[in-house]
Structures are given as C-alpha cells and as structure tokens.
Design a protein around this motif. Structure first.
Motif, PDB file in Angstrom:
ATOM      1  N   ASN A  54      26.228 -18.925 -30.842  1.00  0.00           N
ATOM      2  CA  ASN A  54      26.486 -19.266 -32.247  1.00  0.00           C
ATOM      3  C   ASN A  54      26.700 -18.049 -33.129  1.00  0.00           C
ATOM      4  N   SER A  55      26.279 -16.871 -32.666  1.00  0.00           N
ATOM      5  CA  SER A  55      26.385 -15.671 -33.491  1.00  0.00           C
ATOM      6  C   SER A  55      26.505 -14.451 -32.596  1.00  0.00           C
ATOM      7  N   GLU A  56      26.830 -13.296 -33.226  1.00  0.00           N
ATOM      8  CA  GLU A  56      26.919 -12.034 -32.485  1.00  0.00           C
ATOM      9  C   GLU A  56      25.564 -11.666 -31.885  1.00  0.00           C
ATOM     10  N   ALA A  57      24.488 -11.909 -32.649  1.00  0.00           N
ATOM     11  CA  ALA A  57      23.152 -11.596 -32.142  1.00  0.00           C
ATOM     12  C   ALA A  57      22.827 -12.451 -30.928  1.00  0.00           C
ATOM     13  N   ASP A  58      23.162 -13.757 -30.977  1.00  0.00           N
ATOM     14  CA  ASP A  58      22.906 -14.648 -29.846  1.00  0.00           C
ATOM     15  C   ASP A  58      23.732 -14.231 -28.633  1.00  0.00           C
ATOM     16  N   ARG A  59      24.970 -13.815 -28.881  1.00  0.00           N
ATOM     17  CA  ARG A  59      25.853 -13.396 -27.797  1.00  0.00           C
ATOM     18  C   ARG A  59      25.278 -12.187 -27.070  1.00  0.00           C
ATOM     19  N   PHE A  60      24.781 -11.224 -27.836  1.00  0.00           N
ATOM     20  CA  PHE A  60      24.187 -10.035 -27.248  1.00  0.00           C
ATOM     21  C   PHE A  60      22.915 -10.412 -26.485  1.00  0.00           C
ATOM     22  N   GLN A  61      22.140 -11.347 -27.043  1.00  0.00           N
ATOM     23  CA  GLN A  61      20.902 -11.754 -26.402  1.00  0.00           C
ATOM     24  C   GLN A  61      21.160 -12.466 -25.088  1.00  0.00           C
ATOM     25  N   LYS A 475      23.400  -6.432 -32.689  1.00  0.00           N
ATOM     26  CA  LYS A 475      24.585  -6.957 -32.027  1.00  0.00           C
ATOM     27  C   LYS A 475      25.258  -5.828 -31.269  1.00  0.00           C
ATOM     28  N   ALA A 476      25.956  -6.196 -30.227  1.00  0.00           N
ATOM     29  CA  ALA A 476      26.659  -5.196 -29.432  1.00  0.00           C
ATOM     30  C   ALA A 476      27.990  -4.855 -30.082  1.00  0.00           C
ATOM     31  N   GLY A 477      28.439  -3.664 -29.828  1.00  0.00           N
ATOM     32  CA  GLY A 477      29.752  -3.191 -30.243  1.00  0.00           C
ATOM     33  C   GLY A 477      30.032  -1.966 -29.412  1.00  0.00           C
ATOM     34  N   ILE A 478      31.038  -1.194 -29.793  1.00  0.00           N
ATOM     35  CA  ILE A 478      31.200   0.093 -29.119  1.00  0.00           C
ATOM     36  C   ILE A 478      29.923   0.895 -29.290  1.00  0.00           C
ATOM     37  N   THR A 479      29.300   0.775 -30.462  1.00  0.00           N
ATOM     38  CA  THR A 479      27.927   1.234 -30.652  1.00  0.00           C
ATOM     39  C   THR A 479      27.097   0.070 -31.178  1.00  0.00           C
ATOM     40  N   LEU A 480      25.793   0.171 -31.035  1.00  0.00           N
ATOM     41  CA  LEU A 480      24.896  -0.903 -31.446  1.00  0.00           C
ATOM     42  C   LEU A 480      25.025  -1.161 -32.943  1.00  0.00           C
ATOM     43  N   GLY A 481      25.009  -2.425 -33.326  1.00  0.00           N
ATOM     44  CA  GLY A 481      25.095  -2.786 -34.734  1.00  0.00           C
ATOM     45  C   GLY A 481      23.881  -3.577 -35.176  1.00  0.00           C
ATOM     46  N   LEU A 482      23.700  -3.662 -36.474  1.00  0.00           N
ATOM     47  CA  LEU A 482      22.619  -4.443 -37.068  1.00  0.00           C
ATOM     48  C   LEU A 482      23.213  -5.683 -37.713  1.00  0.00           C
ATOM     49  N   ILE A 483      22.574  -6.831 -37.497  1.00  0.00           N
ATOM     50  CA  ILE A 483      22.976  -8.036 -38.210  1.00  0.00           C
ATOM     51  C   ILE A 483      22.395  -7.940 -39.614  1.00  0.00           C
ATOM     52  N   GLY A 484      23.258  -7.781 -40.613  1.00  0.00           N
ATOM     53  CA  GLY A 484      22.800  -7.585 -41.976  1.00  0.00           C
ATOM     54  C   GLY A 484      22.912  -6.136 -42.398  1.00  0.00           C
ATOM     55  N   ASP A 485      22.251  -5.780 -43.481  1.00  0.00           N
ATOM     56  CA  ASP A 485      22.336  -4.437 -44.053  1.00  0.00           C
ATOM     57  C   ASP A 485      21.134  -3.580 -43.684  1.00  0.00           C
ATOM     58  N   PHE A 486      21.354  -2.259 -43.709  1.00  0.00           N
ATOM     59  CA  PHE A 486      20.246  -1.300 -43.575  1.00  0.00           C
ATOM     60  C   PHE A 486      19.630  -1.130 -44.959  1.00  0.00           C
ATOM     61  N   SER A 487      18.907  -2.142 -45.398  1.00  0.00           N
ATOM     62  CA  SER A 487      18.421  -2.188 -46.781  1.00  0.00           C
ATOM     63  C   SER A 487      17.147  -1.375 -46.950  1.00  0.00           C
ATOM     64  N   VAL A 488      17.227  -0.335 -47.763  1.00  0.00           N
ATOM     65  CA  VAL A 488      16.049   0.472 -48.073  1.00  0.00           C
ATOM     66  C   VAL A 488      16.022   0.750 -49.574  1.00  0.00           C
ATOM     67  N   ALA A 489      14.843   1.121 -50.048  1.00  0.00           N
ATOM     68  CA  ALA A 489      14.689   1.632 -51.408  1.00  0.00           C
ATOM     69  C   ALA A 489      14.141   3.043 -51.307  1.00  0.00           C
ATOM     70  N   VAL A 490      14.566   3.922 -52.211  1.00  0.00           N
ATOM     71  CA  VAL A 490      14.064   5.303 -52.175  1.00  0.00           C
ATOM     72  C   VAL A 490      13.444   5.675 -53.525  1.00  0.00           C
ATOM     73  N   THR A 491      12.377   6.429 -53.449  1.00  0.00           N
ATOM     74  CA  THR A 491      11.754   7.009 -54.644  1.00  0.00           C
ATOM     75  C   THR A 491      11.541   8.483 -54.375  1.00  0.00           C
ATOM     76  N   LYS A 492      11.527   9.300 -55.420  1.00  0.00           N
ATOM     77  CA  LYS A 492      11.328  10.732 -55.237  1.00  0.00           C
ATOM     78  C   LYS A 492       9.910  10.986 -54.759  1.00  0.00           C
ATOM     79  N   ARG A 493       9.792  11.808 -53.709  1.00  0.00           N
ATOM     80  CA  ARG A 493       8.479  12.072 -53.153  1.00  0.00           C
ATOM     81  C   ARG A 493       7.690  13.043 -54.011  1.00  0.00           C
ATOM     82  N   ARG A 494       8.382  13.960 -54.700  1.00  0.00           N
ATOM     83  CA  ARG A 494       7.675  14.907 -55.556  1.00  0.00           C
ATOM     84  C   ARG A 494       7.638  14.368 -56.979  1.00  0.00           C
TER      85      ARG A 494
END
Length: 494
Positions: A54-61, A475-494
């Motif tokens: 049903n999806s790229e993730a299922d196909r890889f699995q 998901k599989a590809g020529i290189t490994l992919g993520l289903i969805g976004d690489f969602s992060v938040a950043v704050t200044k450490r100093r």
C-alpha cells in the motif's frame, strides 16, 4: 493507423525478446533456484508481490521480511533476473573478497556514470582505483578541512535564522552544506549558490528516476526505456551536470583559473598529464559520481543523524560534553585533524546512525566466474553460484540482525560501537561503505566531514523534535529515504 500498428509490432517484438530472456534465465538457474530457500515464484512473480504493497514503507518492509522469513540467505526472481540475497556476515565476507565477485551487477549499470569507480567494470576498476587513491590520501583530506569548515560555518549562519521558530524540515539545509563542500573540494574553488541549488535539484531528480527504473524490469532494456519520458528527463538532468563539469574542466586545462591543488579535479588533471589521458566521458563520470554519490549519501546519513539527536537528549548532551573536553568551552571551534580524531563518542554516534540508517541499503555484485561458497548451512553441503548470478548483500537487514547486535538491535544505541563490543563481532557485520577490495574510496572523506559538522552544529544548537523514534518509517531508493520530513526545531545553545 500505420503508426499505431508499428508501435504494436515494436512492443510485441520487445515482449518476445523479454520472454525469451526470462525463459533462458529460468532454464539456467532452475536447479539452483530449487536448491536454495526463498519464495518459489516464476520470473515476474516477486514484482507482482511487491507492488501489492500500500505504500513505499510497506514495499520496503516486504523485502526486509523476506530476509526474516528466510534467514541468512535466499534466492528469488526479479523480472528475468535471478538474485542471491544474503544478510549473513560470513557469506558477505566471501562475496566481497572473492575475485570472482568484484563486478558490480545490473543495478549499478542503471545508476549510470559507467567510467566512475562505483560502476566501473572489474577489468578496469583495479588500475583506475590505484590511480585515484592519492586523491583521497590523508594529506589531501586534511587540506579539505578548512573548506569543510567554511561550508559548515555558512550552514550554521543559515540555521541561526531558524532558531526559536518551531519545527522545520532540515533536509535541504544539510544537503546544501554537504553539496557546497563536495563541489568546493571537487573543483578547488567556491561555487555560486545558484549552481549548487541546480546541481542538488538535478542529482535528486536523477536518483529518483534511476530508482523508478530499477523497480520496473521491463525498463532495464534500453530499447524500451528509450521510448519513455523518464529517459528524456534523465538525459536532461545528466546534461546539466555534465555541462557544468565540461566548463570547469576546459577552463582548468587552459589554466584560466587558480584552484586548490589537492582538489579532486586537479588530481584528475595531474593523472591525465602523467600519461593517463582521460576522455571527456571519463572525466564526466568520475566527477559526476563524486557529486551524485558522495553528496547524496553523506547528506542522507547526516539528516538521519540530526533527527536521532533531536530524539535522544542524553546522546546530544554527551556529544556537547565531549566537544567541550576536546576543544575547550570557547565560543568558537579551532579545528584540526588531530582534534577531530579525539571525538570518539561522536564517531560512535555517526557509526550507529550508519548502522540503522545506512544510505546504501544493499551492495550489488555479479558472479563473473563460478564461485564455491562451500557449506553455508546444514542443508546445503556445497553451494556453487554459476557465472551471471546477481548478488545482493542486504546491508539494512545485516545491520539490524539480532544475532549480531542483540535483542535491542532496532534501538539507537551508540555504545554498540564501543571497542570491546566490536572486537567480539564479525569483521563484516558493519558495511556502510562496503568492504573488501571495493571498499568505498571516500569513506574517510565522509567521516571527517560528518565529525566536523556534528561538532559545529551541536556546539551551536540544541535539537528537538515532536517525532518519536518508534514512528520513524523508511523507504528504499538509490539511498535510504524517510517517509515524511526530517522535522526538527533548533534553539541557540549559548
């Protein structure tokens, strides 16, 4: 009417050729196919099986589940191609060290760049690798550190604009920094932002097209593929990349530009001047491989790494502690190779990311002359793989094998790479850069860059995310992919 009849005739001729090829392959490998465990389908059977997903993730699995259902090794048909698949480190060692298995198989032919080291035929690969080894020697890589450092600092400035503004997809930010560094070390000079963006776009589109083609065995035949719109799009993206390389190569040969002498393209010029006269096609393929392969694999690994740090506060804290111990708690990092070598925990985190999210999910080879694998289980006394057998080492499955990595093999745990633990494991249990005679020439290049960017980014930013580790789907590809976004938040450490 005439045109439609002609197209139908062409289709029937090609279909006949395909069915004939499938039948010949089936006859050749039938006995071996019966002997080795695996899904007992006729040619084309697996394709129908995979595309019920049903999806790229299922196909890889589905593909990964085959390795669990048939542990250590199995065989199957993919279209008219006969595949021998393994995630066993003992078998992997044999396949990666036997001279009969040095040849890359048909999957890598689809990648293109036939004169580049990744795809190059075995009869030319050894001599070409020897010529290019100096391009990735330690002194050359050390000379790249200031270039890496400058590219990463520009990336830090860009991320500062996104501090305290909620979650965003970090993928393009990381990819841009990586491609900027790869282009600068390849051509020995700074490349404009517009060019970098166009190269990123073309490499991403190109890899998507190659992957789509690899999932449709009918398109392995150039006579069929040449009739598709995919072929036209692929040619367009390759032309853009090659046009840029041609312009740089011509200007450098004319001496009209001053560049870093250790740059990759300068090394090609040096080899060419020493008697190995590179053709236009060879230069395009060597440099194109560097841009596409090095850029995509390194950025993929780093995107997963920063997502993992955002999910694991304790690991992020330990990295900060190590960075301060090695570099001191000064606001700025004064970087050299020796200090990077002291970042042992950072290296463990990078390796754990490469274990669970290796950009290359498999290693693809072909048997050039019959190879004897010997006794590989209790049921098969002496397994011989005939010439032409397609080999796949399932790196993704190998890296998550509980027999090697323990019951928590799926968990993110950098301590898997403590020296005392790795000394107890098989030498071929960890293959993000392959191993054996065709070990990736750029492995140290990638590790140095990844250590440096982690040091800079974690020194400057705290990463967080609302995503949960258990929700990560790939998901599989020529290189490994993520289903969805690489969602992060950043704050200044100093």
């Amino acid at each position: 009417m005439y045109e439609s009849d002609l197209l139908l005739l062409i289709f029937l001729i090609l279909l006949f050729a395909y069915l004939k090829s499938s039948f010949q392959s089936f006859i050749k490998y039938h006995q071996l196919f019966r002997k080795i465990k695996g899904p007992k389908t006729l040619p084309l059977g697996l394709i129908a099986y995979i595309f019920t997903a049903n999806s790229e993730a299922d196909r890889f699995q589905i593909l990964q589940n085959l390795s669990k259902k048939y542990p250590n090794f199995y065989s199957l048909w993919f279209g008219s191609k006969y595949l021998f698949v393994t995630d066993d480190p003992n078998i992997a060692q044999k396949l990666l060290t036997y001279p009969q298995c040095v040849e890359k198989n048909f999957f890598m032919e689809l990648f293109g760049f036939p004169n580049g080291l990744i795809s190059l035929k075995s009869d030319r690969w050894k001599s070409e690798r020897k010529l290019l080894n100096s391009s990735f020697s330690l002194p050359v890589l050390q000379s790249y550190i200031p270039i890496f450092d400058k590219s990463i600092r520009l990336g830090v400035k860009e991320l500062q604009q996104k501090c305290d503004k909620g979650e965003f997809d970090i993928k393009h930010d990381v990819t841009f920094v990586v491609m900027n560094a790869v282009l600068n070390t390849t051509f020995g000079r700074e490349i404009s932002k517009d060019v970098i963006e166009s190269i990123i776009k073309s490499t991403e589109k190109l890899l998507d097209i190659v992957w789509s083609r690899s999932m449709n065995p009918l398109l392995y035949y150039d006579s069929i593929y040449s009739l598709t719109s995919m072929k036209k799009q692929e040619d367009s993206h390759r032309r853009l990349i090659f046009k840029f390389i041609d312009e740089e190569w011509n200007e450098l040969q004319n001496g009209s530009k001053s560049i870093l002498e250790s740059s990759f393209i300068h090394q090609l010029i040096k080899v060419s001047n020493d008697g190995r006269m590179y053709t236009k096609e060879e230069v395009n393929d060597h440099v194109g491989t560097m841009l596409v392969a090095a850029g995509d694999t390194t950025s993929t690994a780093l995107n997963f790494l920063f997502l993992m740090l955002a999910m694991h506060e304790n690991i992020q804290h330990r990295i900060v502690k190590e960075i301060n111990e090695v570099f001191g708690e000064l606001e700025d990092l004064i970087v050299d190779y020796e200090k990077l070598s002291e970042l042992k925990y950072v290296e463990m985190v990078i390796k754990e990311t490469l274990r669970l999210f290796s950009p290359a999910t498999g290693i693809f080879r072909e048997v050039k002359a019959e190879v004897d694998l010997g006794k590989i289980d209790s049921e098969i006394e002496n397994l011989r793989l005939p010439q032409g057998t397609n080999l796949i080492i399932n790196v993704f499955g190998l890296h998550r094998k509980k027999e090697i990595w323990g019951e928590n093999a799926e968990a993110f745990n950098p301590e898997n790479f403590l020296a005392e633990k790795m000394s107890e494991r098989h030498n071929y249990c960890f293959l993000p850069f392959a191993n054996g005679s065709r070990l990736c020439i750029g492995n140290r290049y990638a590790m140095i860059f990844m250590k440096l960017i982690v040091a800079h980014y974690v020194k400057n930013f705290h990463f967080s995310t609302s995503l949960k580790y258990e929700d990560v789907k790939v998901k599989a590809g020529i290189t490994l992919g993520l289903i969805g976004d690489f969602s992060v938040a950043v704050t200044k450490r100093r």
